[in-house]
Design an enzyme around this catalytic site. Structure first.
Site, mmCIF file in Angstrom:
data_model
loop_
_atom_site.group_PDB
_atom_site.id
_atom_site.type_symbol
_atom_site.label_atom_id
_atom_site.label_comp_id
_atom_site.label_asym_id
_atom_site.label_seq_id
_atom_site.Cartn_x
_atom_site.Cartn_y
_atom_site.Cartn_z
ATOM 1 N N CYS A 164 3.702 8.212 5.274
ATOM 2 C CA CYS A 164 3.713 7.951 5.614
ATOM 3 C C CYS A 164 5.104 7.291 6.038
ATOM 4 O O CYS A 164 5.485 8.376 6.009
ATOM 5 C CB CYS A 164 3.460 6.369 6.655
ATOM 6 S SG CYS A 164 3.234 5.239 7.888
ATOM 7 N N ILE A 165 5.642 6.018 6.569
ATOM 8 C CA ILE A 165 7.065 5.562 6.337
ATOM 9 C C ILE A 165 8.748 6.491 5.113
ATOM 10 O O ILE A 165 8.876 7.131 5.629
ATOM 11 C CB ILE A 165 7.327 4.316 6.867
ATOM 12 C CG1 ILE A 165 8.615 3.932 7.238
ATOM 13 C CG2 ILE A 165 7.222 3.479 5.230
ATOM 14 C CD1 ILE A 165 9.295 2.519 7.883
#
Length: 600
Positions: free
Chosen positions: A334-335
């Site tokens: 993800c991030i």
């Protein structure tokens, strides 16, 4: 003849004592409720909804349409009036005839699964009128044409939030399940529900954050996050965990996994049966995982550059020293995958080849299409966040959690609230929901850099993201890579991830779409034989054509990834025990940072 007195229940001493006891509980709970709401910390009102400009634009566009095409407006109104009258007439007929089953069952909606929504004239009328109202609102929004596309998308989203909020299931007087439970339990369910409500408010300083799981059922390091390992390095931003080997020999090149700092890393180690961390060690790899610090006010000035320098580059250097190697295989989720791509661009510009290959789990790098997050990524919301983090130093976990929950409000807000506050039920002992509620605060500077520079401006794809004295660009990501995306992911849509991978500079790219969503598509062990995956080596086509020509494979993508990784992991060597003389164990896995709560 039966008198009124004959119909009244006998009030025994036991009944009176129970009533008195319940009233005392209500009084005490009401006092606690008033106290917690009085002490609630104020936050920027911009965090609670869009500014009034959006609705003013919508009203102006709607009225303009009405003046220019009054027949269309009248058609909608007459349709609404007609359905409303028919709903009422049907209810009257059912009451008069004593035949409540005369009407056809309503459309399938799990909120209205109680049979009374179809068989009881009162509840059926309430349901039908709610659905009629909902349809009228949606129709009115759809008829607004003279608005920018993003404003129209936001209007549709927030009008749907109003529709969902006003569902009759969200109110005691129009929820047959809650009313039946209250009668069955002599009101105990309502008292328990009030206790749950007050407890949740107290736990979150007056903010309404519905507890999704029974916290008492889980212990981090006890019955979840139990894969054995040791913390071998720690700084103010992260702990580095080295997991114990599960095989006698391992591949020479170690793996370092960077999880998102929006959540805790143990989503990848919930229990032995679905632990990616455990599975990786069983395939014969030396695995390191970063556990991020839960930000507090002292982290206010920590930015994306600090995550790269103190997190990524420091962790990579420590792993190289411990394993006595020149390169590592890196994974970002993800991030953390987005930041891994920034790190790869930086290393490319510095001429550093420490990362041999990169794997991206549900990673966005091209933010040109903001997808379902569009309503929250416009200036009114981001301005509100910037104002709030300026006061708090952090973007608090409840803000991030609430935003994510509103994307699936019926499942993650209203449904759990009904069960907890109206039905008085204890939240389920569900490890995934426990993890979902164990959020993390984000450093203020980092949050704004991410929202402004990446999400809003899309600098990494456009002119370059300025960081650490460099202008980082997606084309600099040129190591061999594999990207795992998820078919129904509403956080990192696979098509958006695909566009980013297409623009990366690597000559060796593998792109995979797993069935299911952001979590279940990743935490998908081979033993479950649950979700399959799609592959297609042609990354030149657009996303729709890629999927149309893709091959479907039964089962988890984990073995596919491991076969890909094996080719990039070197020879077999004796298994490494955690740490070395320069990196003694600081504490057992899962470490200390993961235990810090966002409210601590």
């Amino acid at each position: 003849m039966t008198t009124t007195e004959d119909r009244s229940p006998e009030l025994t001493e036991e009944h009176l004592e129970r009533l008195k006891e319940n009233m005392n509980k209500v009084e005490a709970l009401s006092k606690r409720l008033v106290e917690v709401m009085a002490g609630k910390t104020a936050h920027s009102p911009a965090l609670d909804g869009p500014n009034q400009d959006l609705f003013a634009k919508a009203a102006t566009a709607y009225m303009t349409e009405a003046w220019q095409n009054p027949a269309k407006l009248l058609e909608h109104q007459i349709e609404f009036w007609g359905k409303s009258v028919l709903n009422f007439a049907e209810a009257q007929q059912a009451l008069a005839s004593g035949n409540p089953d005369a009407a056809e069952p309503g459309p399938k909606d799990k909120r209205f699964s109680n049979p009374m929504w179809d068989t009881n004239p009162y509840f059926r009328f309430v349901r039908q009128q709610y659905q009629t109202n909902a349809q009228a609102i949606a129709q009115a929004v759809a008829s607004v044409d003279d608005m920018p596309e993003k404003d129209k998308q936001r209007l549709q989203f927030f009008s749907q939030q109003i529709i969902d909020m006003m569902s009759p299931t969200n109110f005691l007087a129009t929820n047959p399940d809650a009313l039946e439970k209250a009668v069955e339990t002599e009101g105990q369910s309502l008292i328990k529900g009030l206790e749950n409500l007050v407890s949740d408010l107290e736990a979150n300083n007056g903010e309404m954050v519905v507890r999704l799981a029974d916290d008492s059922a889980f212990e981090i390091g006890g019955n979840i996050a139990t894969t054995p390992g040791e913390v071998v390095y720690r700084n103010d931003l992260m702990e580095l965990i080295q997991y114990k080997p599960a095989t006698e020999t391992v591949f020479e090149t170690p793996i370092i996994l960077f999880p998102p700092w929006i959540n805790k890393f143990y989503i990848l180690d919930l229990k032995a049966q679905n632990s990616l961390i455990k599975w990786v060690t069983e395939q014969g790899y030396t695995l390191f995982v970063v556990s991020w610090a839960n930000a507090n006010a002292s982290h206010a000035d920590i930015g994306m550059g600090d995550y790269i320098e103190q997190g990524y580059l420091t962790a990579i250097e420590q792993v190289k020293q411990i394993c006595k190697v020149k390169q590592v295989n890196a994974v970002g989720y993800c991030i953390a995958g987005t930041t891994l791509s920034l790190t790869l661009s930086l290393l490319k510009q510095r001429g550093d080849k420490s990362i041999k290959s990169a794997t991206f789990f549900t990673t966005l790098t091209d933010f040109g299409d903001q997808g379902e997050f569009t309503p929250f990524l416009q200036n009114d919301f981001v301005d509100g966040i910037e104002d709030q983090v300026g006061k708090d130093g952090v973007l608090k976990a409840w803000v991030v959690g609430r935003t994510m929950s509103f994307l699936r409000s019926n499942d993650l807000i209203y449904g759990p609230a009904i069960r907890s506050y109206m039905m008085g039920e204890t939240p389920p002992a569900f490890d995934l929901l426990f993890w979902n509620g164990d959020g993390a605060n984000l450093p203020g500077r980092m949050a704004i850099e991410y929202l402004r520079g990446l999400c809003q401006s899309n600098d990494f794809v456009n002119d370059g993201f300025e960081l650490l004295g460099h202008k980082l660009h997606i084309r600099d990501v040129d190591v061999p890579l594999m990207a795992i995306t998820c078919e129904t992911d509403h956080i990192a849509a696979w098509k958006a991830c695909y566009r980013g991978v297409q623009q990366m500079g690597s000559r060796s790219k593998t792109f995979v779409v797993s069935q299911s969503g952001h979590i279940a598509g990743i935490v998908n062990p081979p033993s479950k034989k649950k979700y399959g995956h799609y592959t297609n080596p042609d990354l030149k086509a657009d996303a729709d054509d890629w999927m149309k020509e893709a091959d479907f494979h039964e089962g988890s993508w984990w073995p596919l990834w491991e076969a890909w990784l094996k080719k990039r992991s070197g020879k077999q060597i004796p298994a490494r025990e955690p740490g070395d003389s320069d990196h003694p164990s600081l504490c057992p896995a899962p470490g200390s940072y993961v235990l810090v709560k966002a409210t601590d």
